[in-house]
Structure formats: structure tokens, C-alpha cells
Design an enzyme around this catalytic site. Structure first.
Site, short mmCIF file in Angstrom:
data_model
loop_
_atom_site.label_atom_id
_atom_site.label_comp_id
_atom_site.label_asym_id
_atom_site.label_seq_id
_atom_site.Cartn_x
_atom_site.Cartn_y
_atom_site.Cartn_z
N SER A 208 -2.29 0.34 -1.89
CA SER A 208 -2.42 0.66 -0.47
C SER A 208 -1.39 -0.14 0.32
CB SER A 208 -3.85 0.36 0.00
OG SER A 208 -4.05 0.92 1.28
N ASN A 209 -1.54 -0.24 1.62
CA ASN A 209 -0.62 -1.04 2.44
C ASN A 209 -1.39 -1.68 3.59
OD1 ASN A 209 -0.48 0.79 4.84
ND2 ASN A 209 0.22 2.20 3.24
N LYS A 210 -0.66 -2.38 4.46
CA LYS A 210 -1.33 -3.22 5.46
C LYS A 210 -1.75 -2.49 6.73
CE LYS A 210 0.88 -7.32 5.99
NZ LYS A 210 2.13 -8.10 6.08
N SER A 211 -1.53 -1.18 6.80
CA SER A 211 -1.86 -0.47 8.05
C SER A 211 -3.37 -0.53 8.31
CB SER A 211 -1.41 0.99 7.94
OG SER A 211 -1.93 1.71 9.03
N ALA A 275 0.21 5.53 7.56
CA ALA A 275 1.12 4.95 6.57
C ALA A 275 0.67 5.48 5.21
CB ALA A 275 1.05 3.44 6.63
#
Ligand code: CTP
Length: 397
Positions: A208-211, A275
Site C-alpha cells: 500500500s502507500n501513505k495516502s 493513490a
């Protein structure tokens, strides 16, 4: 012009309070229903009689009416108002609003307000520039209030500088403008994507990512204020959204793709702020991958580019807005993304700007339109960034 609008005017104890009379008169003249709440100290600057005569309504200051003990219902006042304008707003009232202090009727009404609150600060130069006041004003903005900034000019102290309340005629024009753009998106359907997606590696691990989805949620909330019907397709997040938003919670890029395509046909405006993961594990292990002493390779396949897929099928009437997060050659890359994905606008975030990007309460954006025109904005709280983005979208309609 303002016919049928309910406007609550809050007056606090500063010398600019005498200008509230002009503001009330202008609002009433243009057809607004006006009620006035005064703080006790504002009575030293202007009489309740002046404001009740001009507003054609009783003026409220105390929590209850002395003679009968009947209470002045601050909740009812707050809900009645389409707009609550506090002009002038002293440093003291601003500080209390920013910090949850509720020791008079005006503040109790403020804390009960659900509609737009607008604050027109008025104070001496150094009080206005003091870090405490600036911090409090920024907090008010973060809470979603609008600020009509004071102007430069001669102050009651004799000093000259910023702190003078904006002229009542200009505050009045601001209010007219507000109601003109308010509900500008009624009968429009807006589809927004937000947050990060999760691509499952095994039952407990994912890519995943930091959004956090904050920017997309602010866009959805703004669209609701503008009267739109909003569908928000959002990746996993603990953030809450107001009940007017039709929220579709998804996990993976594939789920987001499907939800978008199920809702695209009747959307007037599509904003893709999510994102989305560009890759997903080619296979998801059905059981937890066990640790071994050899390197682990996970094969990834590209996900579907949702934005591009919408750009390929969008009709002439639909407005498509994409986001770009870039680290190098920002504007050049964003322009090429705008063209490649057939967008009407692209909102560029640069990771090189401090205060912009994932997990921040603020954002610094650049918007590029189809004609390659570039519009740069200051670093602002995300609710204000959402206003800027919608103003640009409204200019396309
Ligand atoms: N986006 C999307 N689906 C994807 C990837 C991205 O809808 N699978 C959307 C995002 O919501 C955003 C825009 O595309 O609006 C830009 O995403 P970004 O990852 O910056 O662009 P890419 O096209 O993936 O280009 P690159 O990674 O080369 O910068």
C-alpha cells in the site's frame, strides 16, 4: 439578491463594531433575513437598539431573557442560519473559537453551527501578527471556517498596518458571491476516488502507500456544500465522512476500478485523487507465507489504470480531473499525464514542497488545464485547497 437567505451576524467588542450597522443594513436591503448576536463587550461600541432596528429583529446577547427566564436557543439560531458572519471578530473571540471556550451566547451558537461560518478579524496590528492569533486563525481555517482577512490601514491606536476589518461593503460583496457559488453544483453528480489501495500478498500482508484519503474527503465535503450528489470510492481509512456522501469502501485497485465503472455513466464530474497501487501481487497466497532463510521474491503485475480507462470512455460533457504526485520535472510530467489520460484538469502535488502530500493537514498544489495553462497556489489547509480545485472546475462549467 439575498432574498430568503438567513444570515446571522455576530458582533464582538472591537471599535469596528460600528461598521456592523452598515453590514446589517446592506444585507436587509438586499432581502436577507438578518438576526444579530452581540457579545456583552460589544455593547460598549454599538447599541443593541441600533442593530435590532436595522435588522428588524431582536438582538441576542444573554443565554436567557431576564424577565421570563426563557432561554435564547443558540442551537435553533445556529441551525436557522444559512451563513454565520462574525464581524468584527476580536482576538479574544477568535482565540475562544479556536480553543473550544464557550462562555457567551455568540460562542455557544458558533459551536452549534453546521453551516458556513465566516470570520472577519479586526484588531491592532501587533495583536493580529502575534503568533498566537495567527495560529488561532489557522485553526479556524482548518475547522472549515472562512476568513475575510483584515486590510492595511489606519488603526484605532493610530498605528498603520494590517488589522483593520474589511469594509462592510466588501464583506457584503463576499456574502453575495458566496451565495452565488453556493449550490452551484446542484443536480450534478460527482464521482471521487480517494485514499490508498491495498494489494494483498497473503492473508495478513499487503502492498500500500501513505495516502490517508484526507484530500479526497475534503473534495467530497466541498462538493456536498456546493449542492452536488457525491459518490466517494475510497480505500481503507479510519476517517469519517458526512452522511450526505454516498461512500463506497473498497480495498484493492481492482475493486476501485469496478466501483468507478459502475458509477461512471451518469457522473458529470470525475475527480481521481486516489493513490492507486500501480502493481499487485500476481498471485495472492491463500495462507500466511512462512519465513525462510532465502530471499523472497514476489511477482507483481500492473493494475488497471483507472484514470486512463475513464479518459478513454468519457463523453464531451463529462469533466475529468486527475492528480499527479511528482518528484522530478513536475510540471512537464503533469502536462504529459494530462494529455495521455485525456483529462480536463490535473492537480499536481510536488513531493519537493514541504507541507504538501500524504498525511499533512495542508497541501500546495498547481493546477494545469487543457490549454496547458498553469495555476500555482499557496500552501493551504486542505479544506481551502478543495475550494480552489472546485473554483477551477466551476470555471469550466
Ligand atoms: N491512477 C489511477 N489508477 C492507477 C494509477 C493511478 O486511476 N492504477 C490515477 C490516480 O488516481 C491519479 C493519477 O492516476 O489521479 C496519477 O497517478 P500517478 O501514479 O501519479 O500516475 P501514473 O499514471 O501511474 O504515472 P507514473 O507512475 O509514471 O508517474
Amino acid at each position: 439578491m439575498l432574498s430568503g437567505k438567513n444570515i446571522l451576524v455576530g458582533v464582538t467588542g472591537g471599535i469596528a463594531a460600528y461598521k456592523s450597522a452598515t453590514l446589517v443594513r446592506l444585507l436587509v436591503k438586499k432581502g436577507a433575513h438578518v438576526r444579530v448576536i452581540m457579545t456583552p463587550s460589544s455593547h460598549q461600541f454599538i447599541t443593541p437598539l441600533t442593530l435590532s432596528t436595522l435588522s428588524k429583529n431582536p438582538v441576542y446577547t444573554e443565554f436567557s431573557k431576564d424577565s421570563t427566564g426563557e432561554w435564547n436557543n443558540h442551537v435553533e439560531l445556529a441551525l436557522w442560519a444559512d451563513l454565520f458572519i462574525i464581524a468584527p471578530a476580536t482576538a479574544n473571540t477568535i482565540a475562544k473559537m479556536a480553543n473550544g471556550v464557550c462562555d457567551n451566547l455568540l460562542l455557544a451558537t458558533y459551536f452549534s453551527s453546521k453551516n458556513q461560518v465566516v470570520v472577519a478579524p479586526a484588531m491592532d496590528l501587533d495583536m493580529y501578527l502575534h503568533s498566537a492569533t495567527q495560529t488561532n486563525i489557522n485553526r479556524l481555517k482548518e475547522f472549515g471556517n472562512q476568513i475575510i482577512a483584515p486590510v492595511n490601514g489606519e488603526l484605532a491606536s493610530g498605528l498603520v498596518g494590517e488589522g483593520r476589518m474589511e469594509e462592510p461593503e466588501n464583506i457584503f460583496n463576499w456574502i453575495v458571491e458566496y451565495f452565488l457559488t453556493d449550490k452551484a453544483l446542484s443536480k450534478k453528480k460527482i464521482l471521487i476516488t480517494a485514499g490508498a489501495t491495498r494489494e494483498q500478498i497473503d492473508p495478513v500482508r499487503f502492498i500500500s502507500n501513505k495516502s490517508t484519503g484526507t484530500m479526497g474527503i475534503e473534495l467530497a465535503e466541498r462538493a456536498i456544500k456546493l449542492g452536488a450528489e457525491v459518490v466517494l470510492v475510497i480505500g481503507p481509512t479510519s476517517l469519517k465522512t458526512s452522511k450526505e456522501i454516498r461512500r463506497i469502501d473498497v480495498v484493492s485497485a481492482e475493486e476501485m476500478y469496478l466501483a468507478v465503472h459502475q458509477n461512471i455513466s451518469d457522473a458529470d464530474i470525475v475527480i481521481m485523487s486516489a493513490a492507486v497501487s500501480d502493481y499487485t501481487p500476481t498471485e495472492t497466497n491463500s495462507s500466511k507465507i512462512k519465513k525462510k532463510n532465502t530471499p523472497l521474491e514476489i511477482k507483481l503485475s500492473p493494475t488497471k489504470d483507472i484514470l486512463k480507462s475513464v479518459g478513454e470512455i468519457k463523453t464531451k460533457k463529462q469533466i475529468l480531473v486527475g492528480f499527479a504526485l511528482e518528484t522530478d520535472d513536475e510540471v512537464k510530467n503533469a502536462k504529459s499525464k494530462l494529455k495521455r489520460k485525456n483529462l480536463d484538469l490535473i492537480v499536481l502535488n510536488s513531493l519537493n514542497d514541504s507541507g504538501a502530500g500524504f498525511g499533512e493537514g495542508t497541501n500546495k498544489i498547481t493546477i494545469i488545464d487543457k490549454d496547458n495553462k498553469v495555476f500555482e497556489y499557496e500552501l493551504k489547509p486542505k479544506p481551502e485547497v478543495a475550494i480552489d480545485i472546485f473554483n477551477k472546475i466551476l470555471s469550466l462549467l
